[in-house]
Design an enzyme around this catalytic site. Structure first.
Site, PDB file in Angstrom:
ATOM      1  CB  CYS A 145     -31.257  59.466 -31.143  1.00  0.00           C
ATOM      2  SG  CYS A 145     -32.040  57.896 -31.450  1.00  0.00           S
ATOM      3  CG  ASP A 182     -45.348  48.817 -37.745  1.00  0.00           C
ATOM      4  OD1 ASP A 182     -44.347  49.015 -37.038  1.00  0.00           O
ATOM      5  OD2 ASP A 182     -45.580  49.473 -38.794  1.00  0.00           O
ATOM      6  CE  LYS A 224     -34.215  59.762 -26.263  1.00  0.00           C
ATOM      7  NZ  LYS A 224     -33.509  58.510 -26.293  1.00  0.00           N
TER       8      LYS A 224
HETATM    9  N1  SAJ Z   1     -20.344  59.781 -32.410  1.00  0.00           N
HETATM   10  C1  SAJ Z   1     -19.177  60.509 -32.583  1.00  0.00           C
HETATM   11  N2  SAJ Z   1     -18.308  60.592 -31.546  1.00  0.00           N
HETATM   12  C2  SAJ Z   1     -18.541  59.977 -30.345  1.00  0.00           C
HETATM   13  C3  SAJ Z   1     -19.718  59.240 -30.176  1.00  0.00           C
HETATM   14  C4  SAJ Z   1     -20.620  59.155 -31.226  1.00  0.00           C
HETATM   15  O1  SAJ Z   1     -18.926  61.077 -33.647  1.00  0.00           O
HETATM   16  O2  SAJ Z   1     -17.684  60.085 -29.469  1.00  0.00           O
HETATM   17  C5  SAJ Z   1     -21.313  59.692 -33.508  1.00  0.00           C
HETATM   18  C6  SAJ Z   1     -21.576  58.258 -33.963  1.00  0.00           C
HETATM   19  O3  SAJ Z   1     -20.636  57.851 -34.913  1.00  0.00           O
HETATM   20  C7  SAJ Z   1     -22.963  58.385 -34.530  1.00  0.00           C
HETATM   21  C8  SAJ Z   1     -23.623  59.437 -33.635  1.00  0.00           C
HETATM   22  O4  SAJ Z   1     -22.571  60.118 -33.006  1.00  0.00           O
HETATM   23  O5  SAJ Z   1     -22.945  58.892 -35.854  1.00  0.00           O
HETATM   24  C9  SAJ Z   1     -24.548  58.890 -32.583  1.00  0.00           C
HETATM   25  O6  SAJ Z   1     -24.034  57.691 -32.011  1.00  0.00           O
HETATM   26  P1  SAJ Z   1     -24.140  57.352 -30.456  1.00  0.00           P
HETATM   27  O7  SAJ Z   1     -23.542  56.028 -30.252  1.00  0.00           O
HETATM   28  O8  SAJ Z   1     -23.578  58.467 -29.666  1.00  0.00           O
HETATM   29  O9  SAJ Z   1     -25.688  57.383 -30.165  1.00  0.00           O
HETATM   30  P2  SAJ Z   1     -26.989  56.643 -30.759  1.00  0.00           P
HETATM   31  O10 SAJ Z   1     -27.696  57.627 -31.628  1.00  0.00           O
HETATM   32  O11 SAJ Z   1     -26.695  55.318 -31.322  1.00  0.00           O
HETATM   33  O12 SAJ Z   1     -27.806  56.437 -29.394  1.00  0.00           O
HETATM   34  C10 SAJ Z   1     -28.081  57.571 -28.585  1.00  0.00           C
HETATM   35  C11 SAJ Z   1     -27.791  57.220 -27.112  1.00  0.00           C
HETATM   36  N3  SAJ Z   1     -27.825  58.428 -26.308  1.00  0.00           N
HETATM   37  C12 SAJ Z   1     -26.813  58.753 -25.469  1.00  0.00           C
HETATM   38  O13 SAJ Z   1     -25.805  58.092 -25.362  1.00  0.00           O
HETATM   39  C13 SAJ Z   1     -26.999  59.990 -24.642  1.00  0.00           C
HETATM   40  C14 SAJ Z   1     -28.796  56.195 -26.629  1.00  0.00           C
HETATM   41  O14 SAJ Z   1     -28.621  55.952 -25.226  1.00  0.00           O
HETATM   42  C15 SAJ Z   1     -30.227  56.704 -26.868  1.00  0.00           C
HETATM   43  O15 SAJ Z   1     -31.200  55.784 -26.435  1.00  0.00           O
HETATM   44  C16 SAJ Z   1     -30.382  56.896 -28.365  1.00  0.00           C
HETATM   45  O16 SAJ Z   1     -29.449  57.917 -28.770  1.00  0.00           O
HETATM   46  C17 SAJ Z   1     -31.787  57.326 -28.654  1.00  0.00           C
HETATM   47  O17 SAJ Z   1     -32.554  56.485 -29.153  1.00  0.00           O
HETATM   48  O18 SAJ Z   1     -32.166  58.449 -28.334  1.00  0.00           O
END
Ligand code: SAJ
Length: 419
Positions: free
Chosen positions: A257, A31, A203
């Site tokens: 993401c 890093d 992705k």
């Molecule tokens: N959110 C909503 N409504 C939902 C689901 C999520 O408002 O029904 C919001 C969450 O509160 C948050 C944002 O979306 O602010 C993202 O949260 P998340 O849990 O959907 O996703 P991340 O960003 O934590 O992780 C995502 C995942 N991608 C998918 O599910 C397609 C994860 O598998 C990926 O590895 C990650 O992005 C990444 O690193 O790209």
């Protein structure tokens, strides 16, 4: 492959490095941030993730994970550095460029280089390949080059690293196969092999799919507020349909993401992505909508004090990157409200208005705003909170409270997505 060098020890690189090290490989974790290197070498970690501290400790104690600030000769190199989005919504590829450049002096014949960072389509072939070829070696002939995105969910990173399906795209079949052989050290999920650009798109498509679907849920919530229905109840019933799965509305989409990756597709084809761009706009507008709900709720209160609960971008993580909750707090302050923010997971004093306890946030406040549905908030009850407040108003943007109980207790209870 016996020795792997992981560049970037963040949310993905550190767990990946520790995972390889605890599965028999010799790992050099790199890093460029000296304080991260020092912390890890002092037995600390800079990231909060379930089980990670123990895994990193096991890896370091075993002597198979060394942490340093520059790469060295290895059999394989994994690039897991950040690719944020710039203000103009283009990908900021400076960290990937610098990481690839730092590999060049150490690259040897038959090495494998894998890019894991989420990247716009063609990054592996158009950006990383030419940099690595400055070594005088030719990709696909003298060394192998692949793209393999991480797909793990923060909060479940260690399980998902092992169990999730993995895609590995090579610049040629031998590169993809070498990538598969490397990750088989710990991956138990299905591994799909393809070309590098397809893997990059896979992705981006996954996260864009989620973003657009969350935008749809948010749009339904806005419509529900205007048509006299409860979107949560309507969604619950609609989701009984075998082919419908509406996601959850909320205060917006955060994290590094889902709120970012759709722009990498837009960047590749701006004129062909009106839906993706609209989804981003809908989600980006949600914090402003929440502020509108709060403003209406406190109309008539003299100099209202707003207690915001939850600052992280989603439940039960410590990550505040691109958090819509932080955005709401900032906008409320810009509107002139006195805000106290509390989050049991985010580090201390992420924001100047942050207070150390729930009690400090709630006591004497006029409006409670739930911005993140942390497990720790499940047990909030109107009987406990009501007597501490000056005015009994609650705005729930996550549908995590039992509204009937709060209404019965005399609260003005506002739920996002319910008129
Ligand atoms: N959110 C909503 N409504 C939902 C689901 C999520 O408002 O029904 C919001 C969450 O509160 C948050 C944002 O979306 O602010 C993202 O949260 P998340 O849990 O959907 O996703 P991340 O960003 O934590 O992780 C995502 C995942 N991608 C998918 O599910 C397609 C994860 O598998 C990926 O590895 C990650 O992005 C990444 O690193 O790209």
């Amino acid at each position: 492959m016996r020795k792997v060098c992981v560049l970037g020890l963040g949310y993905i690189g550190l767990p990946t490095a520790a995972m390889f090290a605890t599965h028999g490989l010799q790992v050099v974790g790199v890093d460029i941030n000296g304080s991260v290197v020092d912390m890890l070498n002092n037995g600390e970690i800079h990231i909060e993730e379930v089980g990670l501290r123990a895994l990193v400790r096991e890896a370091m104690v075993s002597g198979r994970l060394a942490v340093q600030s520059a790469p060295e000769r290895s059999d394989a190199f994994i690039i897991a550095v950040p690719t944020p989005v710039r203000a103009d919504k283009a990908a900021d590829m400076r960290a990937v460029t610098a990481a690839a450049e730092s590999i060049v002096p150490h690259l040897c014949r038959d090495n494998l280089v894998v890019l894991e960072s989420t990247s716009p389509p063609r990054t592996t072939v158009d950006l990383v390949r030419p940099i690595l070829e400055r070594s005088g070696l030719r990709a696909g002939e003298d060394f192998l080059l692949a793209y393999s995105p991480e797909r793990v969910l923060p909060g479940r990173i260690l399980e998902e690293l092992v169990e999730n399906a993995r895609v590995i795209g090579g610049i040629n079949p031998a590169s993809a196969e070498a990538g598969r052989d490397l990750y088989l050290a710990f991956v138990q999920g299905e591994i799909s092999l393809t070309d590098a650009t397809t893997a990059e798109m896979v992705k981006l498509m996954e996260n864009t799919y989620r973003d657009v679907n969350i935008a749809l849920a948010n749009e339904f919530a806005l419509v529900a507020e205007q048509t006299g229905i409860d979107v949560w109840q309507a969604m619950h019933i609609a989701n009984h349909h075998p082919r419908v799965h509406i996601l959850q509305p909320g205060p917006g989409v955060g994290g590094h993401c889902i709120a970012v990756d759709p722009w990498f597709i837009v960047q590749a084809a701006p004129a062909s992505t009106p839906l993706i761009q609209a989804g981003r706009k809908v989600n980006d507008a949600m914090p402003r909508h929440v502020v509108g709900l709060v403003k209406r709720a406190v109309e008539g209160c003299e100099q209202p004090v707003i207690a915001c609960l939850g600052l992280t971008y989603k439940a039960n993580v410590d990550d505040i990157r691109q958090s819509p909750a932080v955005e709401v707090v900032r906008m409320l302050q810009e509107e002139g409200f006195q805000v106290r923010a509390y989050d049991p997971y985010a580090g201390a004093r992420v924001l100047p208005c942050q207070v150390a306890s729930l009690l400090d946030a709630v006591t004497g406040s006029d409006c409670l705003v739930i911005l993140t549905d942390h497990r720790a908030f499940d047990s909030l009850s109107p009987g406990q909170i009501g007597p501490l407040m000056r005015t009994k108003i609650v705005v729930d943007t996550r549908n995590c409270l039992a509204h009937e109980a709060w209404l019965e207790d005399g609260f003005q209870s506002i739920l996002l997505g319910k008129s």
